[in-house]
Design a protein around this motif. Structure first.
Motif, PDB file in Angstrom:
ATOM      1  N   UNK A  21     -31.886  16.797 -27.803  1.00  0.00           N
ATOM      2  CA  UNK A  21     -30.722  16.570 -28.944  1.00  0.00           C
ATOM      3  C   UNK A  21     -30.983  17.223 -30.099  1.00  0.00           C
ATOM      4  N   UNK A  22     -32.507  17.038 -30.493  1.00  0.00           N
ATOM      5  CA  UNK A  22     -32.847  17.727 -31.896  1.00  0.00           C
ATOM      6  C   UNK A  22     -33.190  19.292 -31.679  1.00  0.00           C
ATOM      7  N   UNK A  23     -32.544  19.935 -32.535  1.00  0.00           N
ATOM      8  CA  UNK A  23     -32.859  21.433 -32.409  1.00  0.00           C
ATOM      9  C   UNK A  23     -34.389  21.766 -32.613  1.00  0.00           C
ATOM     10  N   UNK A  24     -34.882  22.597 -31.626  1.00  0.00           N
ATOM     11  CA  UNK A  24     -36.323  23.029 -31.850  1.00  0.00           C
ATOM     12  C   UNK A  24     -36.378  24.442 -31.633  1.00  0.00           C
ATOM     13  N   UNK A  25     -37.324  25.041 -32.201  1.00  0.00           N
ATOM     14  CA  UNK A  25     -37.455  26.531 -31.962  1.00  0.00           C
ATOM     15  C   UNK A  25     -38.204  26.762 -30.673  1.00  0.00           C
ATOM     16  N   UNK A  26     -37.913  27.822 -30.188  1.00  0.00           N
ATOM     17  CA  UNK A  26     -38.844  28.239 -28.758  1.00  0.00           C
ATOM     18  C   UNK A  26     -38.158  27.518 -27.591  1.00  0.00           C
ATOM     19  N   UNK A  27     -37.091  26.932 -27.461  1.00  0.00           N
ATOM     20  CA  UNK A  27     -36.677  26.366 -26.464  1.00  0.00           C
ATOM     21  C   UNK A  27     -36.701  26.905 -25.123  1.00  0.00           C
ATOM     22  N   UNK A  28     -36.579  28.436 -25.200  1.00  0.00           N
ATOM     23  CA  UNK A  28     -36.364  29.037 -23.886  1.00  0.00           C
ATOM     24  C   UNK A  28     -37.855  29.005 -23.442  1.00  0.00           C
ATOM     25  N   UNK A  29     -38.689  29.356 -23.983  1.00  0.00           N
ATOM     26  CA  UNK A  29     -39.854  29.420 -23.554  1.00  0.00           C
ATOM     27  C   UNK A  29     -40.519  27.750 -22.913  1.00  0.00           C
ATOM     28  N   UNK A  30     -40.073  27.142 -23.794  1.00  0.00           N
ATOM     29  CA  UNK A  30     -40.540  25.695 -23.254  1.00  0.00           C
ATOM     30  C   UNK A  30     -39.699  25.420 -21.722  1.00  0.00           C
ATOM     31  N   UNK A  31     -38.528  25.627 -21.789  1.00  0.00           N
ATOM     32  CA  UNK A  31     -37.801  25.495 -20.360  1.00  0.00           C
ATOM     33  C   UNK A  31     -38.390  26.281 -19.255  1.00  0.00           C
ATOM     34  N   UNK A  32     -38.883  27.604 -19.579  1.00  0.00           N
ATOM     35  CA  UNK A  32     -39.550  28.464 -18.516  1.00  0.00           C
ATOM     36  C   UNK A  32     -40.710  27.909 -18.143  1.00  0.00           C
ATOM     37  N   UNK A  33     -41.622  27.253 -19.152  1.00  0.00           N
ATOM     38  CA  UNK A  33     -42.885  26.558 -19.070  1.00  0.00           C
ATOM     39  C   UNK A  33     -42.656  25.421 -17.931  1.00  0.00           C
ATOM     40  N   UNK A  34     -41.702  24.659 -18.189  1.00  0.00           N
ATOM     41  CA  UNK A  34     -41.279  23.330 -17.341  1.00  0.00           C
ATOM     42  C   UNK A  34     -41.007  23.743 -15.918  1.00  0.00           C
ATOM     43  N   UNK A  35     -40.091  24.992 -15.803  1.00  0.00           N
ATOM     44  CA  UNK A  35     -39.870  25.116 -14.224  1.00  0.00           C
ATOM     45  C   UNK A  35     -40.824  25.952 -13.673  1.00  0.00           C
ATOM     46  N   UNK A  36     -41.795  26.595 -14.457  1.00  0.00           N
ATOM     47  CA  UNK A  36     -42.765  27.296 -13.702  1.00  0.00           C
ATOM     48  C   UNK A  36     -43.877  26.252 -13.333  1.00  0.00           C
ATOM     49  N   UNK A  37     -44.108  25.196 -14.111  1.00  0.00           N
ATOM     50  CA  UNK A  37     -45.179  24.271 -13.696  1.00  0.00           C
ATOM     51  C   UNK A  37     -44.651  23.496 -12.503  1.00  0.00           C
ATOM     52  N   UNK A  38     -43.376  23.392 -12.353  1.00  0.00           N
ATOM     53  CA  UNK A  38     -43.041  22.714 -11.083  1.00  0.00           C
ATOM     54  C   UNK A  38     -43.064  23.624  -9.977  1.00  0.00           C
ATOM     55  N   UNK A  39     -42.846  24.661 -10.280  1.00  0.00           N
ATOM     56  CA  UNK A  39     -42.556  26.032  -8.997  1.00  0.00           C
ATOM     57  C   UNK A  39     -44.022  26.040  -8.674  1.00  0.00           C
ATOM     58  N   UNK A  40     -44.997  26.294  -9.646  1.00  0.00           N
ATOM     59  CA  UNK A  40     -46.587  26.721  -9.267  1.00  0.00           C
ATOM     60  C   UNK A  40     -47.317  25.505  -8.768  1.00  0.00           C
ATOM     61  N   UNK A  41     -46.727  24.206  -9.007  1.00  0.00           N
ATOM     62  CA  UNK A  41     -47.674  23.178  -8.348  1.00  0.00           C
ATOM     63  C   UNK A  41     -47.084  22.458  -7.027  1.00  0.00           C
ATOM     64  N   UNK A  42     -46.333  23.246  -6.425  1.00  0.00           N
ATOM     65  CA  UNK A  42     -45.785  22.624  -5.255  1.00  0.00           C
ATOM     66  C   UNK A  42     -46.740  22.578  -4.051  1.00  0.00           C
ATOM     67  N   UNK A  43     -47.564  23.763  -4.028  1.00  0.00           N
ATOM     68  CA  UNK A  43     -48.576  23.956  -2.660  1.00  0.00           C
ATOM     69  C   UNK A  43     -49.680  22.992  -2.891  1.00  0.00           C
ATOM     70  N   UNK A  44     -49.671  22.327  -1.539  1.00  0.00           N
ATOM     71  CA  UNK A  44     -50.931  21.546  -1.345  1.00  0.00           C
ATOM     72  C   UNK A  44     -51.835  22.281  -0.321  1.00  0.00           C
ATOM     73  N   UNK A  45     -53.028  21.793  -0.061  1.00  0.00           N
ATOM     74  CA  UNK A  45     -54.126  22.395   0.592  1.00  0.00           C
ATOM     75  C   UNK A  45     -53.629  23.038   2.036  1.00  0.00           C
ATOM     76  N   UNK A  46     -53.761  23.956   2.436  1.00  0.00           N
ATOM     77  CA  UNK A  46     -53.489  24.589   3.629  1.00  0.00           C
ATOM     78  C   UNK A  46     -51.886  25.035   3.866  1.00  0.00           C
ATOM     79  N   UNK A  47     -51.339  24.873   2.642  1.00  0.00           N
ATOM     80  CA  UNK A  47     -49.891  25.262   2.758  1.00  0.00           C
ATOM     81  C   UNK A  47     -49.500  26.653   2.466  1.00  0.00           C
TER      82      UNK A  47
END
Length: 94
Positions: A21-47
């Motif tokens: 709700x509160x306006x924040x600077x750099x929202x696009x970068x923050x949103x990308x960081x969130x989804x990139x973290x989810x994307x990059x942390x999916x793999x487990x050992x031997x996947x």
């Protein structure tokens, strides 16, 4: 370090839902960081990389009374596109 309000598992991958709700600077970068973290942390050992699923971020910004961005737009839709051939797209993060 990323924390989203909701992380939904679907048939095609994951959807992150974030409310801001509160306006924040750099929202696009923050949103990308969130989804990139989810994307990059999916793999487990031997996947293998073929097991990585798509991630789509849905970000609901502001209180809806005025556009969040200066250009007056309410919706933005990002994807990775090859700068030399726009037909080459990577739809895995959006």
């Amino acid at each position: 370090r990323s924390t989203v309000d909701f992380l939904c598992e679907t048939d095609f991958g994951y959807v992150t839902i974030e409310f801001q709700v509160a306006k924040q600077d750099h929202w696009d970068k923050r949103a990308l960081a969130y989804i990139a973290s989810i994307y990059g942390n999916q793999l487990r050992t031997r996947q293998g990389y073929e097991q990585i699923r798509d991630v789509i971020g849905v970000n609901l910004l502001g209180d809806g009374s005025i556009p969040y961005w200066k250009d007056g737009k309410f919706v933005r839709d990002y994807t990775f596109i090859d700068q030399r051939n726009s037909r080459n797209k990577v739809p895995s993060l959006r």
